[in-house]
Design an enzyme around this catalytic site. Structure first.
Site, PDB file in Angstrom:
ATOM      1  N   SER A 140       0.850  -1.189   0.000  1.00  0.00           N
ATOM      2  CA  SER A 140       0.000   0.000   0.000  1.00  0.00           C
ATOM      3  C   SER A 140       0.882   1.235   0.000  1.00  0.00           C
ATOM      4  O   SER A 140       1.965   1.247   0.606  1.00  0.00           O
ATOM      5  CB  SER A 140      -0.903   0.028   1.229  1.00  0.00           C
ATOM      6  N   TYR A 153      -1.248  -0.510  10.341  1.00  0.00           N
ATOM      7  CA  TYR A 153      -1.488  -0.926   8.958  1.00  0.00           C
ATOM      8  C   TYR A 153      -0.354  -0.444   8.056  1.00  0.00           C
ATOM      9  O   TYR A 153       0.196  -1.206   7.253  1.00  0.00           O
ATOM     10  CB  TYR A 153      -2.818  -0.363   8.474  1.00  0.00           C
TER      11      TYR A 153
END
Length: 262
Positions: A140, A153
């Protein structure tokens, strides 16, 4: 004609994983789909087998559960037909770090990092021995931007990027291609896991666009593919700046700016 390798895709019941399944089925690859939701995978498999004429196996598994994950690891080690791993399974959490329950954080870290690295480790030796194959790790852009306010995350996705780049350096000479794909906001169910209504966000990429772009990078054998980054020169400059620092790390004394009285 060269036989096309089977592709194993995790998180394959919906979203990015399902889109990868559709694209590789269209390319004539047999598939192994891995996810927790067997019903969804079954519906997807029935459609793709009918439309593309490929063979699709389903493995129902929660990759956080070691007892269920071990079967997927064994399949990757032992099934010589599998030549491509799409390491897509992942999750996110809502709230700030201090608001998140530690057990939820532990599950996120296990799925986003431990499971991913174990699956890569299961297949990599066999691919290296064969001198061919590919590992695609879905990271990501958040892994590059702590400013997005997703500390755990984002840290897991920074792990995915580092792992992918390091594996690429180690395995490329043995014929194994490793790609890190770094999406930004993409219309998937992960937003619901974080308690966010994706329709309230701007600049959200559609899954099909994301995967199509990622596959262009795959076909070009890019080590890192960032579909939302329009100015590719920024990534080139970022990498050049990072690599320029490396020779400076091997020093026997601290930098002058850290000396007392400096």
């Amino acid at each position: 004609m060269t036989e096309k390798p089977t592709v194993l895709i995790t998180g394959a019941s919906t979203g990015i994983g399902a889109a990868y399944a559709e694209r590789f089925a269209r390319r004539g690859h047999d598939l192994v789909l891995v996810a927790r939701n067997a019903a969804r995978m079954g519906t997807l498999a029935d459609r793709l087998q009918r439309d593309a004429g490929v063979t699709i196996d389903i493995m129902k598994a929660d990759l956080v559960n070691p007892a269920e994950r071990v079967a997927v690891e064994a399949r990757l080690r032992d099934d010589v037909q599998i030549g491509i791993l799409i390491n897509n399974a992942g999750t996110s959490l809502g709230g700030t770090f201090i608001e998140q329950a530690v057990d939820d954080v532990d599950r996120l870290v296990t799925l986003n990092t431990t499971a991913l690295v174990r699956l890569a480790h299961a297949i990599a030796p066999r691919l290296a021995q064969a001198g061919k194959g590919a590992i695609v790790n879905i990271g990501s852009a958040v892994g590059l931007a702590p400013e997005f306010g997703m500390p755990v995350y984002g840290a897991t996705k920074a792990f995915v990027l580092h792992l992918s780049q390091a594996l690429s350096l180690q395995l490329a000479s043995q014929g194994v291609y490793v790609q890190a794909v770094l999406p930004a906001a993409t219309r998937t169910e992960i937003w619901g896991h974080a308690g966010v209504d994706v329709d309230t966000l701007s600049g959200v990429m559609e899954v099909d666009d994301l995967v199509d772009a990622a596959l262009v990078g795959f076909d070009r054998r890019e080590p890192v593919t960032i579909p939302p980054l329009h100015n590719g020169g920024q990534w080139t400059d970022f990498e050049a700046a990072r690599q320029a620092m490396i020779p400076g790390f091997a020093q026997s004394r601290p930098a002058d700016r850290y000396l007392a009285g400096a």
